[in-house]
Every structure is written in structure tokens, then in C-alpha cells.
Design a protein around this motif. Structure first.
Motif, short mmCIF file in Angstrom:
data_model
loop_
_atom_site.label_atom_id
_atom_site.label_comp_id
_atom_site.label_asym_id
_atom_site.label_seq_id
_atom_site.Cartn_x
_atom_site.Cartn_y
_atom_site.Cartn_z
N LEU A 49 -24.10 30.00 -17.13
CA LEU A 49 -24.06 30.15 -17.54
C LEU A 49 -24.92 28.77 -19.11
CD1 LEU A 49 -21.57 29.51 -15.57
CD2 LEU A 49 -20.14 28.51 -17.41
N PRO A 97 -20.54 32.55 -19.48
CA PRO A 97 -22.32 33.17 -18.66
C PRO A 97 -22.82 34.15 -18.94
CG PRO A 97 -18.82 34.25 -18.35
CD PRO A 97 -19.35 33.20 -19.28
N VAL A 144 -17.64 29.69 -12.74
CA VAL A 144 -17.61 29.81 -13.74
C VAL A 144 -17.00 28.82 -14.30
CG1 VAL A 144 -16.87 30.65 -15.91
CG2 VAL A 144 -18.40 32.31 -14.50
#
Length: 542
Positions: A322, A328, A452
């Protein structure tokens, strides 16, 4: 949102406070092994008696009793051996005490969960994140009996805790229980006896700064010579001056060998432990010492360049890179491992997966964000009910070993490690990120979406992709509605750059007639018209 628990703040994990290196004692003679067995057996018996005396003292133990125990052991060994034995005894008793308190907390959690569900009507549904009533009268009756059993165990554990009684087994409770079922343990009686005696031996000595090579009891010279100060009853076995026994083999610490050499050259404290692996029929020497705490990088500095969120699972580590704004970057990564087989095989698999993860993060200059997992209070069947497969899954996750390995290996490579609260990362990651990150050529898994979510939480961003619902109209008065860009990013509030040219399928952008001059289009009311429209004068009648 009232039913959700408060999410703890993320923090940079400090580095390890000590290191340990090991080397095998190759080339030992029969006489060397005999002396090592005699030393381990003698000191092991003294350690067992000292542990018994410490457990009998309970909470009434003080410094005077510790001194009396040490004086009693000094005459049977030496002052330094006695100090090592009493310190090891104290550490073992303290560890058993902490385990006892954790066991009481687990029992209390089970009692509270069962009592709450028994108070609800049969078949009642859960609400507010809490379970409902039991499904049938049969299950209700079985759980009521289990409640009485847990309450009895809890009362007994609390009584032992208040009295200062702990349960300690030198050699390990697991190995002790294996004696009663040798077939399941795949051991013979002779093999079990050999391993039991080896586990109960004691041959370790604490280091002393200012003494020669950092340890006066077990001394290792820079060229690898190992000499041991024999206890008083075994002084006749000495083959060197001052009652010492020199082993015929040499050691060479390949890992951190330069650090070890610098310490012993400066006569700084180094602790040693000699132990026997009965499965491999080898002797090992372990050297350990303390290191100053590593200065951790500030969390703001770690967040400035982005990081990699890592989600731990039963068979792999899911990672996703990230940027600083929580977006991302690139494709997700997967690092597989196999946690079946022997303990050594599982440990090797875990280390191999971690080193691949760390090398990938090192190449991209990334910090690593992981969950601060702790399943000590989440493994009971009262917590998860009939989900036996899930209870077995979380019981098999080596969270403590993974945490220790990752901290030490990341510190060695200079990679910052950020720990985040694991609350709702898998659920919210799948809810907000799994579908948006799925394309026609790649299917995003729930674990990759959780990675994430972990990374966004470590960066200080909310897990959800938007902080507010869309406004009622498209005016800019609502302000910036997404959290994908930080407030200091230039142009984040600006309009999308206009590519000149028509937007039709027949003519591409910037290639038609009068492309780039939008004022050339004759549109009524447009401020850029070349001339105002006027009707020609016509006669009203002919």
C-alpha cells in the motif's frame, strides 16, 4: 456501532532485547560425554530439590530464603553454579505463576459465557454480538453440568493461587504424560527414559562482565575451546588447572560469530547452556547475551513511504503493498507454509515463509504491518460453540512463535514492524475491498482483502473506502468525500483535466475538426459564440 469494541492504536514493535546462537559439539570423546552426563545429572538433582523448596515456600518467599537456598547449594557445587540454579528456579516458578493466572482467566471466561446462555430461553437468537440461548433442552442440560464442572475447577485454581501453589514439572508435562501412552507418542520405554533424563539435566551458567571471556563457569575462548568449572563432588575428573575440564572439540558460531567474538574479547557477559538432543544423538552449546534496545522508527516516518499489510492464515501469509494514502499497489503476494509434521519441520516452514516475506519487503523498502494476534482467550469451546474445525484451526496457529520469529528477523534486516489491532480486519476487508479489487483476470481472496485492511489501519486510514455517503447533488460544496488522497496532495480538489476533442466512437479525442477549440462549436447561449443569432427581416405581407 455501539456493539463494536474500541480499536487499539497501532504501534511500532520494539526490537528483541537479547540474542542466542547455537553450535554443535562435534568430535566429543566417550570420556567427554561421560563427564557431561555426570555434570548434568548432579546439577539436575540439585535443581529439582531447589525447585521443590521454592514451591513449598509459596508467597512467603523472600530474599533471605533465596540466600539460604543458595548457601545450601554452594557446598554441593560452587557459588556460581548455585547462583545459576536458584535464578533458573525463580524464573520457572514465575512462569508457572503467570500460566496459572492465565488459566484462571480462561475458566472465568468459560463460566461467564455458559451462565449467560443458560439464562436465555431455549432457542433464543443472539443480538448485539452476543450468542443466543442453547438450541435444545438436551444441550441446555449438558451445558449446565459443564458449568458446575468449570466452577469447581475455577474455585480450586483460585484457592491454589491464593495459597501460592503452582504445578511445575521439570522435563515438561507433555513428556511426562507420554510415559503412560508410549504407542501414541511413538516412543519406546528406553527411548523415553533417555529423553526424560536429558530434559531434567542442568548445565547452564550465567555470564559475568569483567570475568575472563565473560563467563567463569562455562568458558569459551576465541579459538573455540570449551572448558567447564566442575562442581565440588566431580573435581577429581578435572583435566586442567583450577578444577576445570576442557572438552576435546572446538565450537565455531557461524551466525553472529563476530558479535560473539567482540563480546568475549571485551570480557562482556555471555551465558552458555549445554544440552543433549536424544533424537539426533548430538550435543549442543548455546550462547546468549543481552543487547541494547533498538531505537524504533517513529510511526509517522514509517507511514510516510507506505508499507505492506500481512494477514496470517493457517497455510500462508497474504501480503499486499500500500502507498502512503492507503491505496493497494501492484499485485498481492502469497507466502505458503505447511504446519503439519514434526515441530522442527513446522518451525523450518515458518522461518522459510518469513524470510521470503522479509526479502520481498527489503527489495521494495517497505515496512510490514501485522495483526497483534493473541488467541489465549479465544480457544475455548464456550466461545465458538460447535465450530470444532475453527477451534482446531486457531489452536494450530503458531501466533507466539510467528511473532517472536518475525520481530527478531525483521530487526536483523532493519525492517520496521507495525502491530495493529486485529478487530474486524477480515470482515471489513472482505466487505469493502474484496469486490473492488477483483478483476476479470484476478480474483481477490478474503485474506488478501484483509491484508489491505491491516495496512490501512497501520497507516491511520479507515478501512472503508469512503468516509461519507454521496452528496445529494454534484456541487463541490460538500468537500472532498474520499480518503484515498491525503489533505496535502496537490490537485486533489481540482477537476479532472480535459482532453480536447469530441467524445464519439467515430472520431477519437483530439483528432476531429476544430478539436481543441471548444468555443468553435455553435451552441446557443454559449459565451464563446462568434456572433449573436439574428432573424432576417422579411416583409409581413407581399
Amino acid at each position: 456501532m455501539s456493539g463494536l469494541r474500541v480499536v487499539a492504536a497501532s504501534f511500532v514493535v520494539p526490537g528483541p532485547s537479547g540474542v542466542a546462537v547455537r553450535d554443535s559439539l562435534k568430535g566429543l570423546t566417550t570420556g567427554d560425554e561421560k563427564v557431561l552426563r555426570l555434570i548434568g545429572d548432579l546439577l539436575g538433582s540439585l535443581a529439582s530439590r531447589d525447585l521443590k523448596a521454592r514451591c513449598a515456600a509459596g508467597l512467603d518467599h523472600d530474599g533471605d530464603q533465596w540466600a539460604r537456598r543458595k548457601r545450601g547449594l554452594t557446598g554441593k557445587s560452587s557459588s556460581r553454579w548455585a547462583g545459576s540454579i536458584t535464578k533458573a528456579t525463580h524464573d520457572q516458578w514465575a512462569l508457572a505463576r503467570r500460566a496459572q493466572l492465565a488459566h484462571i482467566q480462561t475458566l472465568q471466561a468459560g463460566v461467564d459465557a455458559i451462565a449467560y446462555r443458560l439464562s436465555l430461553p431455549i432457542g433464543a437468537k443472539g443480538s448485539g454480538g452476543r450468542p443466543g440461548g442453547y438450541r435444545s433442552k438436551r444441550e441446555w442440560f449438558a451445558k449446565s453440568r459443564r458449568l458446575h464442572l468449570l466452577e469447581a475447577r475455577l474455585e480450586q485454581a483460585r484457592a491454589q493461587c491464593e495459597a501460592g501453589r503452582v504445578r511445575v514439572v521439570r522435563g515438561g508435562k507433555k513428556l511426562l504424560h507420554a510415559r503412560h501412552n508410549l504407542e501414541a507418542a511413538r516412543m519406546s520405554e528406553a527411548g523415553w527414559r533417555l529423553r526424560w533424563e536429558a530434559e531434567r539435566w542442568f548445565c547452564q551458567a550465567d555470564g559475568e562482565s569483567g570475568k575472563r571471556y565473560g563467563n567463569e563457569t562455562i568458558r569459551v575462548s576465541p579459538d573455540g575451546e570449551v572448558s567447564i568449572k566442575l562442581p565440588a563432588p566431580l573435581a577429581q575428573l578435572a583435566n586442567a588447572a583450577h578444577g576445570r575440564y576442557v572438552l576435546s572439540c572446538r565450537v565455531d558460531f557461524r551466525h553472529r560469530g563476530e558479535q560473539w567474538s567482540d563480546r568475549i574479547t571485551a570480557n562482556r557477559a555471555v551465558a552458555y547452556r549445554i544440552h543433549h538432543d536424544t533424537g539426533r544423538a548430538r550435543w549442543y552449546l548455546t550462547a546468549s547475551w543481552q543487547i541494547p534496545p533498538v531505537q524504533t522508527v517513529p510511526l509517522e516516518a514509517v507511514r510516510a513511504t507506505g508499507l505492506a499489510g500481512v494477514d496470517m492464515n493457517a497455510d500462508h501469509l497474504a501480503a499486499w503493498r500500500l502507498d502512503a494514502h492507503g491505496n493497494p499497489v501492484g499485485a498481492p503476494r502469497r507466502f505458503d507454509y505447511d504446519l503439519t509434521g514434526s515441530a522442527s519441520h513446522r518451525d523450518a516452514q515458518l522461518r522459510h515463509a518469513l524470510i521470503r516475506l522479509l526479502h520481498w519487503a527489503k527489495r521494495h523498502h517497505l515496512a510490514i504491518a501485522v495483526e497483534d494476534l493473541d488467541f489465549t482467550a479465544e480457544k475455548t469451546r464456550e466461545k465458538h460453540g460447535r465450530r470444532k474445525r475453527f477451534r482446531k484451526l486457531i489452536s494450530g496457529l503458531p501466533t507466539a512463535r510467528l511473532r517472536a520469529r518475525l520481530v527478531s528477523m525483521a530487526a536483523e534486516l532493519g525492517i520496521p514492524l507495525v502491530a495493529v489491532d486485529p478487530a474486524y480486519t477480515s470482515r471489513w476487508g472482505a466487505q469493502h475491498w474484496q469486490k473492488p479489487l477483483t478483476t476479470t483476470t484476478r480474483t481477490t481472496t478474503r485474506h488478501e482483502a484483509a491484508a489491505v485492511a491491516i495496512g490501512r489501519r497501520a497507516l491511520g486510514h479507515p478501512i472503508r473506502r469512503r468516509t461519507a455517503p454521496p452528496p445529494a447533488h454534484r456541487s463541490d460544496e460538500q468537500g472532498h468525500r474520499t480518503v484515498q488522497a491525503a489533505s496535502g496532495v496537490l490537485g486533489r480538489e481540482g477537476t479532472r483535466p480535459r482532453v480536447p476533442g469530441p467524445r464519439t466512437r467515430s472520431v477519437s479525442a483530439g483528432r476531429g475538426a476544430k478539436a481543441g477549440d471548444q468555443r468553435a462549436h455553435n451552441r446557443s447561449g454559449h459565451a464563446a459564440e462568434h456572433q449573436s443569432w439574428k432573424q432576417d427581416s422579411l416583409p409581413l405581407s407581399l
